[in-house]
Design an enzyme around this catalytic site. Sequence first.
Site, short mmCIF file in Angstrom:
data_model
loop_
_atom_site.label_atom_id
_atom_site.label_comp_id
_atom_site.label_asym_id
_atom_site.label_seq_id
_atom_site.Cartn_x
_atom_site.Cartn_y
_atom_site.Cartn_z
N ALA A 103 5.70 -5.17 18.44
CA ALA A 103 6.96 -5.59 19.07
C ALA A 103 8.01 -5.89 18.00
O ALA A 103 9.20 -5.57 18.17
CB ALA A 103 6.72 -6.82 19.94
N TYR A 119 2.97 -7.61 16.23
CA TYR A 119 3.33 -6.70 15.13
C TYR A 119 4.15 -5.53 15.66
O TYR A 119 5.26 -5.27 15.17
CB TYR A 119 2.05 -6.18 14.45
CG TYR A 119 2.31 -4.95 13.59
CD1 TYR A 119 3.10 -5.02 12.45
CD2 TYR A 119 1.77 -3.70 13.93
CE1 TYR A 119 3.35 -3.88 11.66
CE2 TYR A 119 2.00 -2.57 13.15
CZ TYR A 119 2.80 -2.67 12.03
OH TYR A 119 3.05 -1.56 11.26
N ILE A 153 13.39 -9.86 1.38
CA ILE A 153 14.42 -9.01 2.03
C ILE A 153 15.31 -9.83 2.96
O ILE A 153 16.37 -9.35 3.36
CB ILE A 153 13.82 -7.81 2.79
CG1 ILE A 153 12.82 -8.27 3.86
CG2 ILE A 153 13.18 -6.81 1.83
CD1 ILE A 153 12.47 -7.18 4.86
N ASN A 188 -2.53 5.11 8.00
CA ASN A 188 -2.66 5.65 6.64
C ASN A 188 -3.97 5.20 6.02
O ASN A 188 -4.47 4.12 6.30
CB ASN A 188 -1.55 5.10 5.75
CG ASN A 188 -0.19 5.72 6.02
OD1 ASN A 188 0.50 6.13 5.10
ND2 ASN A 188 0.22 5.79 7.27
N ALA A 235 7.22 -5.21 5.21
CA ALA A 235 6.89 -5.72 6.54
C ALA A 235 5.64 -6.56 6.46
O ALA A 235 4.84 -6.42 5.53
CB ALA A 235 6.65 -4.54 7.50
N PHE A 254 0.83 -1.22 0.00
CA PHE A 254 0.00 0.00 0.00
C PHE A 254 0.87 1.27 0.00
O PHE A 254 0.89 2.04 -0.98
CB PHE A 254 -0.93 -0.08 1.22
CG PHE A 254 -1.65 1.18 1.58
CD1 PHE A 254 -2.28 1.94 0.61
CD2 PHE A 254 -1.72 1.59 2.91
CE1 PHE A 254 -2.97 3.10 0.95
CE2 PHE A 254 -2.41 2.74 3.26
CZ PHE A 254 -3.02 3.50 2.28
N ASP A 272 3.44 4.38 14.74
CA ASP A 272 3.10 4.91 16.07
C ASP A 272 2.84 3.78 17.07
O ASP A 272 2.90 3.99 18.28
CB ASP A 272 1.87 5.85 15.98
CG ASP A 272 0.64 5.22 15.34
OD1 ASP A 272 0.69 4.03 14.94
OD2 ASP A 272 -0.38 5.93 15.22
N ASP A 322 10.19 -6.79 -3.67
CA ASP A 322 8.97 -7.17 -2.95
C ASP A 322 8.71 -8.66 -3.17
O ASP A 322 8.81 -9.16 -4.29
CB ASP A 322 7.78 -6.34 -3.48
CG ASP A 322 6.58 -6.40 -2.55
OD1 ASP A 322 6.16 -5.34 -2.05
OD2 ASP A 322 6.06 -7.52 -2.32
#
Length: 331
Positions: free
Chosen positions: A161, A159, A68, A189, A91, A19, A134, A41
């Site tokens: 952590a 997630y 990755i 977002n 991620a 996204f 955040d 990706d």
Amino acid sequence: MSSVNYQPRKVLVTGGAGFIGSHFIRYALGQDPNLIIVNLDLLTYAGSLKNLENLPDEKRHVFVKGDICDKLLVEKILHEYNIDTIVHFAAESHVDRSIEGPAPFIQTNVVGTFTLLEAARKAKLSRFHHISTDEVYGSLTPDAPAFTEQSPYAPNSPYSASKASSDHLVRAYYHTYQLPITMSHCSNNYGAYQHPEKFIPTVIRSCLKKQPIPIYGDGSNVRDWIYVEDHSRGIMDILTKGRLGETYHLGGQCEISNLQMAQMICKLMDESCLKLIHFVKDRAGHDWRYAMDISKIYQELNWQPAESLCEGLRETIQFYANAKELEHESH
Ligand SMILES: NC(=O)c1ccc[n+]([C@@H]2O[C@H](COP(=O)([O-])OP(=O)(O)OC[C@H]3O[C@@H](n4cnc5c(N)ncnc54)[C@H](O)[C@@H]3O)[C@@H](O)[C@H]2O)c1
């Protein structure tokens, strides 16, 4: 507090079929006509090449399908394309999935970030920008001040952590090896191309299909929402003007409860959808409130969000409505 001027030339974007990564690629190619982007990706369930349609200049975008965590592949890309900068989005990103099965979150978010940092260190890259969230700060009470860059880490889900772990590694590579890093923490977002499992696409798609709109608990959990294009602009500002080793907060300055958000979308789409809202069992360990203090990036880099929630939602709704029409046409 002087900011540096940095001009990325050949950028490895990780997770660029997701996204936010896909929006960033579109924005960055449009901003700088000399920029070349290699997009690594794995195309997990969350990534799609459809997110990369209509790029401003396709020739300057190279897609590589891969992991990755694949050290040799990452090293090969850095070498072959003479990469100077990594912008790291890749991620596992969905909290509910991290509760059901945390293992891929540790693998991609922690081991994957470590793999990229090691490769970046070896290749002596000029910049490594890490995208954080955040959620690493945990949950706020109703009247608590918003999170600042000095807030203590208190992640509550597998997630958050795993994202916190990756942040610590990034920080350590700056202090130990002087890897030139910057980092940003952003709030929730929204915008086009978000995976249907996330909250806002779920509400919009439920309204379009006239199906029940599920809301966790009593809907009172509060989130700060940022339009994804404002996020992309903030990342570019940090990359080109931010100070090395620094962390910057990005947010929409738009706190709203999940129930209010669902109601707002219903009113923008079709008020009769309000009756479709229904409450479901709350998420385990559901954080109550997130809010971001963005004064640092405003003062240092003059960044602030530009899109209003109402306008951003209208555009997002339009995107999903068009996508639904296309779905119909292809059947
Ligand atoms: N979505 C939000 O509201 C939000 C808010 C703050 C921070 N973030 C962070 O922004 C970043 C991007 O989030 P998003 O919402 O775009 O996520 P997303 O789930 O939409 O996209 C993630 C992308 O990473 C790819 N990926 C996953 N594992 C990989 C691997 N091992 N190797 C290579 N690619 C892999 C997926 O295929 C997918 O394209 C994440 O780091 C997330 O933590 C997201």
